[in-house]
Enzyme design. Structure first.
Site, short mmCIF file in Angstrom:
data_model
loop_
_atom_site.label_atom_id
_atom_site.label_comp_id
_atom_site.label_asym_id
_atom_site.label_seq_id
_atom_site.Cartn_x
_atom_site.Cartn_y
_atom_site.Cartn_z
N ASP A 143 46.28 55.11 -81.58
CA ASP A 143 47.62 54.96 -82.13
C ASP A 143 48.41 56.21 -81.73
OD1 ASP A 143 46.75 56.95 -83.83
OD2 ASP A 143 47.12 55.85 -85.69
N HIS A 144 49.59 56.38 -82.34
CA HIS A 144 50.43 57.53 -81.99
C HIS A 144 49.73 58.85 -82.30
CE1 HIS A 144 51.06 56.26 -86.11
NE2 HIS A 144 51.41 57.50 -86.41
N CYS B 212 42.47 57.64 -83.62
CA CYS B 212 43.67 57.68 -84.46
C CYS B 212 43.76 59.10 -85.02
CB CYS B 212 43.65 56.60 -85.53
SG CYS B 212 42.27 56.65 -86.68
N THR C 66 42.57 60.43 -87.87
CA THR C 66 41.27 60.88 -88.39
C THR C 66 40.08 60.17 -87.75
OG1 THR C 66 41.37 59.16 -90.08
CG2 THR C 66 42.27 61.34 -90.67
N GLY C 67 40.33 59.06 -87.12
CA GLY C 67 39.24 58.19 -86.64
C GLY C 67 38.78 57.21 -87.70
N HIS D 121 20.05 56.17 -81.48
CA HIS D 121 19.41 55.51 -82.62
C HIS D 121 20.19 54.30 -83.13
CE1 HIS D 121 16.54 58.96 -84.06
NE2 HIS D 121 16.43 58.69 -82.76
N ASN D 122 21.51 54.30 -82.96
CA ASN D 122 22.33 53.24 -83.55
C ASN D 122 22.94 52.29 -82.51
OD1 ASN D 122 23.18 56.06 -85.24
ND2 ASN D 122 22.23 54.41 -86.41
N HIS E 101 14.28 51.49 -83.55
CA HIS E 101 15.72 51.49 -83.85
C HIS E 101 16.32 50.10 -83.68
CE1 HIS E 101 15.29 55.74 -84.17
NE2 HIS E 101 14.84 55.82 -82.92
C1 RB5 Z 1 48.64 57.65 -88.91
O1 RB5 Z 1 49.51 58.46 -89.63
C2 RB5 Z 1 47.23 57.76 -89.49
O2 RB5 Z 1 47.19 57.19 -90.76
C3 RB5 Z 1 46.25 57.08 -88.58
O3 RB5 Z 1 46.34 57.64 -87.32
C4 RB5 Z 1 44.78 57.19 -88.95
O4 RB5 Z 1 44.42 58.50 -89.19
C5 RB5 Z 1 44.31 56.27 -90.00
O5 RB5 Z 1 43.12 56.21 -90.32
#
Ligand code: RB5
Length: 142
Positions: A8-9, A66, A68-69, A99-100, A134
């Site tokens: 995403d952005h 994203c 945080t991922g 393993h996964n 596994h």
């Molecule tokens: C975008 O602001 C943020 O919420 C997204 O990139 C992500 O971290 C969500 O899990």
């Protein structure tokens, strides 16, 4: 190997770094499904598209980024057959494959620096699944 990548952005800058890094490897061809700018985009749109491409067998391994991922990995893991691993260090990136049998590496563009992220990408793509006990555990997922 064909790799599919999306962000995403909030993951755009790190996705561009990862893409450039992979394009520098003769062994990898990269399919970028966006985002194509820092303009706001909803991460589920990208995670859904990438996860569906994995489920269909169009790509064996993918990368989602994203802020945080978290959101990317949550959405991708709703698909049967997808094993998205949210990684913050080399060890988990390696073990997620060994393993996964993770098929998506998820990372946070607001969490992980470029240098570490590129190393995680290399380790993730270069580590084989060990199978054996596994695989027996993966068989119990569904
Ligand atoms: C975008 O602001 C943020 O919420 C997204 O990139 C992500 O971290 C969500 O899990």
């Amino acid at each position: 190997m064909d790799i599919i990548i999306g962000s995403d952005h909030a993951g755009f800058d790190l996705k561009e770094e990862c893409k450039a890094h992979l394009e520098g490897h003769a062994d990898y061809r990269v399919k970028d499904i966006g985002a194509f700018s820092r303009d706001s985009v909803d991460y589920p749109e990208v995670a859904n598209e990438l996860a569906q491409a994995i489920v269909k067998g169009e790509y064996r391994l993918g990368i989602l980024i994203c802020g945080t991922g978290l959101g990317m990995s949550m959405v991708a893991n709703r698909y049967k057959g997808v094993r998205a691993a949210l990684c913050h260090n080399i060890y988990t990136a390696k073990m997620s494959r060994m393993h996964n049998d993770a098929n998506i590496l998820a990372m946070g563009g607001r969490v992980t620096g470029v240098g570490l992220a590129l190393e995680m990408v290399d380790v993730f793509l270069g580590s084989p699944f060990e199978g054996g006990r596994h695989q027996l555990r993966l068989n119990q997922f569904d």
